[in-house]
Design an enzyme around this catalytic site. Sequence first.
Site, PDB file in Angstrom:
ATOM      1  N   ASP A 103      39.101  32.827  44.928  1.00 23.64           N
ATOM      2  CA  ASP A 103      39.701  33.046  43.613  1.00 23.64           C
ATOM      3  C   ASP A 103      38.645  32.872  42.523  1.00 23.64           C
ATOM      4  OD1 ASP A 103      42.123  33.303  44.900  1.00 23.64           O
ATOM      5  OD2 ASP A 103      42.664  31.204  44.610  1.00 23.64           O
ATOM      6  N   GLU A 104      38.955  33.412  41.373  1.00 23.38           N
ATOM      7  CA  GLU A 104      38.015  33.330  40.234  1.00 23.38           C
ATOM      8  C   GLU A 104      37.632  31.870  39.940  1.00 23.38           C
ATOM      9  OE1 GLU A 104      37.549  31.821  36.523  1.00 23.38           O
ATOM     10  OE2 GLU A 104      39.666  32.235  36.956  1.00 23.38           O
TER      11      GLU A 104
END
Length: 229
Positions: A103-104
């Site tokens: 994920d970011e």
Amino acid sequence: MQLERMLQSQGFGTRRECRALVRLERVTVRGETVDDPFADLDTADLDFAVDGQPWRYHEKAYVLLHKPAGYECSQKPKHHPAVFALLPSPLVVRAVQCVGRLDEDTTGLLLLTDDGQFIHKLTSPRHGVLKRYIATTKHPVDDAQLAALRGGVELNDAPGVSVAAHAVERLDANQLSITIGEGRYHQVKRMVAAAGNRCEALHRVAVGRLELPADLAPGEWRWIHPDEI
Ligand code: URA
């Protein structure tokens, strides 16, 4: 292999661009300037440099990156820069891809390669390559949550399916080590939520036998050999 073809294979541009690099004497091979784009090279242990920047020939590229927060594992990032912005241009031209996504806001060990079979092998649920994360939680981790993660929790997109961690260990009041074999969307965050807590930060420390090197700062990358995994 011809020099211009070798340079092209390593991500230095089209054959025509690589030929121009050589003719402009911007390329050295094993320490010597070579101006013949068709010079025949043995690629074994081949060290070369372009504009003084040293490179080693790699038939396939396998790299690990210490992913910082604020980067997306996507070719078409929406809100943040792509992790590819952290790599030198020849690796991007070689079209290395992420081996699974983080994920970011997840940090830590990210593998990238231009070897499609390797990506398939490492991401296929059939192979169940283990990934270990450190999760920092909003609430103190209690025994019931550990038991739920070990025994299996139900994720909202797969009712009736129990998803269990391969291993879970409390490291601190608000920190746990969790190892999983699959790679479902937001899997660790959703498992922690399903166990009754909330993941505030997530850091991947290992994929298979490969651990994030302690001396690799966020944003830095390094070559690896696939045998290391
Ligand atoms: N699980 C998550 O929830 N996020 C990641 O980035 C990786 C695993």
